[in-house]
Design an enzyme around this catalytic site. Structure first.
Site, PDB file in Angstrom:
ATOM      1  N   PHE A 228       9.537 -11.510  -0.600  1.00 22.83           N
ATOM      2  CA  PHE A 228      10.251 -10.278  -0.967  1.00 22.83           C
ATOM      3  C   PHE A 228      11.549 -10.568  -1.707  1.00 22.83           C
ATOM      4  O   PHE A 228      12.470  -9.743  -1.710  1.00 22.83           O
ATOM      5  CB  PHE A 228      10.519  -9.426   0.282  1.00 22.83           C
ATOM      6  CG  PHE A 228       9.307  -9.237   1.146  1.00 22.83           C
ATOM      7  CD1 PHE A 228       8.199  -8.566   0.655  1.00 22.83           C
ATOM      8  CD2 PHE A 228       9.248  -9.749   2.427  1.00 22.83           C
ATOM      9  CE1 PHE A 228       7.062  -8.406   1.427  1.00 22.83           C
ATOM     10  CE2 PHE A 228       8.114  -9.595   3.208  1.00 22.83           C
ATOM     11  CZ  PHE A 228       7.027  -8.923   2.712  1.00 22.83           C
ATOM     12  N   THR A 457       0.259 -12.035  -1.255  1.00 20.88           N
ATOM     13  CA  THR A 457      -0.155 -10.878  -2.047  1.00 20.88           C
ATOM     14  C   THR A 457      -1.636 -10.861  -2.373  1.00 20.88           C
ATOM     15  O   THR A 457      -2.187  -9.822  -2.717  1.00 20.88           O
ATOM     16  CB  THR A 457       0.605 -10.902  -3.376  1.00 20.88           C
ATOM     17  OG1 THR A 457       0.453 -12.226  -3.918  1.00 20.88           O
ATOM     18  CG2 THR A 457       2.076 -10.641  -3.177  1.00 20.88           C
ATOM     19  N   GLY A 692       2.398  -5.544 -13.461  1.00 23.22           N
ATOM     20  CA  GLY A 692       2.651  -6.027 -12.095  1.00 23.22           C
ATOM     21  C   GLY A 692       2.610  -4.899 -11.081  1.00 23.22           C
ATOM     22  O   GLY A 692       2.898  -3.747 -11.405  1.00 23.22           O
ATOM     23  N   GLU A 695       6.026  -4.650  -6.622  1.00 25.13           N
ATOM     24  CA  GLU A 695       7.263  -3.995  -6.196  1.00 25.13           C
ATOM     25  C   GLU A 695       7.262  -2.483  -6.349  1.00 25.13           C
ATOM     26  O   GLU A 695       8.002  -1.786  -5.663  1.00 25.13           O
ATOM     27  CB  GLU A 695       8.445  -4.618  -6.967  1.00 25.13           C
ATOM     28  CG  GLU A 695       8.648  -6.064  -6.541  1.00 25.13           C
ATOM     29  CD  GLU A 695       9.544  -6.866  -7.460  1.00 25.13           C
ATOM     30  OE1 GLU A 695      10.724  -6.973  -7.155  1.00 25.13           O
ATOM     31  OE2 GLU A 695       9.051  -7.400  -8.472  1.00 25.13           O
TER      32      GLU A 695
HETATM   33 MO1  MOS Z   1      11.047 -10.109  -6.084  1.00 27.27          MO
HETATM   34  S1  MOS Z   1      12.671  -9.201  -5.257  1.00 27.27           S
HETATM   35  O1  MOS Z   1      11.371 -10.011  -7.749  1.00 27.27           O
HETATM   36  O2  MOS Z   1      10.981 -11.641  -5.460  1.00 27.27           O
END
Ligand code: MOS
Length: 729
Positions: A228, A457, A692, A695
């Site tokens: 993270f 992930t 991506g 996030e």
């Molecule tokens: Mo993420 S906060 O771009 O590792």
């Protein structure tokens, strides 16, 4: 194969314990390091009495600023100038490392190290005396301030004006796997098994600070239990392990305790965000200002770029955005999942909700009224944008049309207040250069590699699928390996860029491999494909064949066996210069719709359900992608209702540095969250059309929950987290 909901290829290894995390790696003769942390947030170490610790049988070393090797950390890397001076800059700064032949002995000895301090009076909050404001040179690689049109003039004359300040607290990443490293030297060669988001960036930084050539450092990261952002940069324990391994001549392992995770590793900075909106009575945006103050350390720059999202999300002609840092006695903050966008979207999307009530326009209609057809921050078209489809599909699935506009107008049969809230989500589509290799073996199996990492992930699975499709074999025939600096170069798993970067390289390597195999067959008089042209050939099911006559062809395995080579390898280096300007702006988009139930007497908030929709270009694996979006949405719920690291305002020490008092949602807090994957093709963002997804799920989700709480209660809480006492007072 790309897109299929393939089950995790590493799933069995993980649930059976066969998957080895950094701390579980074994080499002979390991010693164990335990960090001694400062108990003050500002001042100096005046004495360290290690006699009792050193007297324990099995203790090998007590490393302090008096005996530690010198390192080359630059001024901008103050937290990595470890044990170099007696100065203390933040809570839980490492002031000593105890190394012993068992973890238990090292822990015992660390507790017996007596550290004396000369305490300075710290500034413990952003508004404490002694906190200082500065203008940063950049806000996480974006310009800190922007202007377009005439904000001041148009805001002054706007028929509807809003001016509110929103606050997000200090948060710590708390991945399930704490930071952990095993480091050992073989002569001048350093090997580091590390829970890291990027082995190549770790190698570069550690080599520089330790003063050895990059070629002398190998970094390996096979399995990672979440990062993270906290495992993106180089952190104290990695360098301490390497320094102690040098000093003791033994491999050294360091793992952090949970309270230590609140120390020298950074965090999401607290933000105070003033948002001013000027609009017409119809809700059309005329002017907007988004001014951010971001928690910062005394000695290094990091800014939560929270206003960046406001530059591109809506069609607002007149705008200013600013970022300022506020220095006080804390560790330098760092990237935390959707740094900037997640905290910024809480402010922007709360303000948009406030505007919707002010002009009496449905919150979803208000967003459509101000829909950005182009990216106004760069004056460019989007390479693709399917936000309207996201809104429509999520609103339909959620039943948004059942919402009564008035706050406090909906109740459950039991009398709980019901609130519906929504918000928009977006995240930029990043990408970096990456390399990959794919090898066909004589038995028809494929091994493919790229040195990216899988931080949990699903990267192993996604890249297995991409390799299988590119070569033209079944997924079961492919073994993908990653996470080692001996492999082809890949960027770190950060900025939601890993899949978009590495998948394109893996695909190109796979195509290179099958073309090499085809060329071998074409050139071989014994092959039925002898003399054909590459353009006439097709690939699939583990073979190459004549497109117009599929019966005429050969298995890849047979081509390798006859080639006389042990195997055939395809390679690719896919370059991407981030500074090179694209004619398009590329972002993923999405939306969250939340329903909350609030107890009118106790102020307790329960999330009842959530529907979130995302359009992020080509989805590589529908199953793991859903998990990414879901996990991100849960992070937003956590930001809205649970998380906050609280400093003691006298000492500056975090009072809740543990998972008992630092709240995160548990399963009982999270009902079913419905994730909709909206189809989207993007021809421009990169060859495979991948945006991506790591996030974006965390962007807008806190605001959707907060907006639902307002709808339920009529009470606007502008300082997260939304706790019962804030709703009742
Ligand atoms: Mo993420 S906060 O771009 O590792």
């Amino acid at each position: 194969m790309i897109g299929a909901p393939v089950e995790r290829v590493d799933g069995v290894a993980k649930v059976t314990g066969a998957a080895r995390y950094s701390y579980e790696e074994q080499v002979p003769n390991i010693a164990y390091g335990v960090i001694v942390d400062s108990t003050i947030t500002a001042g100096r170490v005046t004495a360290i009495d290690a006699r009792e610790a050193q007297a324990l049988p099995g203790v090998l070393l007590v490393m302090t600023h008096e005996n530690a090797p010198r390192v080359n950390a630059s001024a901008g890397d103050r937290k990595l100038q470890l044990l170099q001076t007696d100065a203390v800059f933040y809570d839980r700064q490492p002031v000593a490392l105890v190394v012993a032949d068992s973890f238990e002995t090292a822990t015992d000895a660390a507790s017996r190290v007596v550290v004396s301090y000369d305490r300075a009076k710290p500034a413990t909050t952003m508004s404490s005396p002694g906190a200082t404001t500065y203008t940063p040179p950049s806000a996480n690689q974006n310009s800190p301030d922007t202007t377009r049109g005439d904000f001041a003039g148009t805001f002054a004359g706007a028929p509807v004006k809003l001016d509110y300040t929103y606050v997000t607290p200090t948060e710590f990443h708390n991945p399930m796997e704490p930071h952990a490293t095993l480091a050992y030297w073989t002569g001048d060669q350093l090997t580091v098994f590390d829970a890291s988001q990027g082995v190549f960036s770790r190698r570069t930084s550690m080599a520089k600070i330790l003063g050895v050539p990059e070629s002398s450092v190998r970094v390996v990261a096979k399995f990672i239990g979440g990062g993270f952002g906290s495992k993106g940069g180089t952190n104290p324990h990695q360098l301490l392990a390497a320094m102690a391994a040098k000093a003791t001549g033994r491999p050294v392992k360091i793992v952090l305790t949970r309270p230590q995770m609140f120390g020298g590793f950074g965090n999401r900075p607290r933000t105070e965000q003033r948002v001013r909106i000027g609009a017409g009575r119809d809700g059309k945006l005329i002017a907007m200002a988004h001014d951010v103050r971001s928690q910062g350390s005394r000695y290094d720059d990091f800014i939560e770029n929270a206003a960046v999202i406001s530059r591109m999300l809506y069609a607002v002609p007149n705008q200013i955005t600013t970022h300022r840092g506020v220095r006080y006695d804390v560790v330098t903050p760092t990237y935390m999942r959707a740094p900037g966008e997640s905290s910024g979207s809480f402010a922007l999307e709360s303000a948009m909700d406030e505007l919707a009530y002010a002009v009496n326009v449905d919150p979803l209609q208000l967003r459509l009224l101000n829909y950005a057809e182009i990216d106004l921050s760069e004056n460019k078209p989007f390479s693709s944008k399917s936000l309207r489809q996201c809104y429509a599909q999520a609103a339909e699935r959620f039943g948004w049309s059942n919402r009564k506009p008035e706050p406090r107008s909906m109740r459950t049969p039991e009398g709980l207040l019901v609130g519906y809230g929504m918000a928009t989500s977006t995240y930029p589509s990043n990408r970096s250069s990456a390399s990959a290799a794919a090898t066909m073996h004589p038995d028809g199996s494929v091994s493919a590699t790229s040195g990216g990492v899988d931080i949990g992930t699903g990267a192993y699975t996604a890249f297995t699928q991409v390799a299988a499709e590119a070569v033209g074999v079944q997924v079961e025939r492919v073994h993908f390996d990653l996470g080692d600096t001996t492999m082809p170069m890949a960027p770190q798993a950060g900025g939601s860029q890993l899949t978009a970067s590495v998948a394109n390289a893996v695909h190109a390597a796979g195509v290179d491999l099958r073309e090499k195999l085809a060329a071998l067959a074409i050139g071989d008089a014994r092959s039925p494909l002898h003399g054909k042209l590459l353009g006439e050939l097709g690939f699939g099911d583990g073979r190459v064949f004549v497109s117009t006559q599929p019966a005429v062809g050969e298995a890849f395995a047979a081509i390798v066996r006859r080639s006389g080579q042990p195997s055939v390898t395809g390679r690719a280096d896919v370059q991407h210069d981030r500074r090179q300007k694209s004619p398009y702006s590329s972002h993923a988009f999405g939306t969250h719709f939340a329903e909350v139930h609030v107890d009118p007497d106790f102020g307790t908030v329960r999330l009842a359900r959530m529907v979130s929709a995302f359009a992020a270009g080509r989805i590589v694996n529908a199953r793991t992608a859903r998990s990414q979006f879901l996990g991100g949405a849960v992070w937003g719920v956590s930001m809205a209702l649970h998380e906050e690291a609280r400093p003691d305002e006298r000492s500056g020490r975090y009072m809740n540095a543990n998972l008992e008092n630092y709240l995160v949602p548990v399963n009982a807090d999270i009902p079913a969250i419905d994730i909709i994957l909206v189809d989207e093709q993007d021809e421009y963002v990169n060859p495979l059309g991948i945006k991506g997804i790591g996030e974006i799920g965390n962007v807008g989700s806190a605001a959707a929950v907060a907006n639902a709480v307002y709808h339920a209660t009529g009470k606007r809480v502008r300082e997260l987290p939304i706790t019962p006492e804030k709703l009742l007072t």
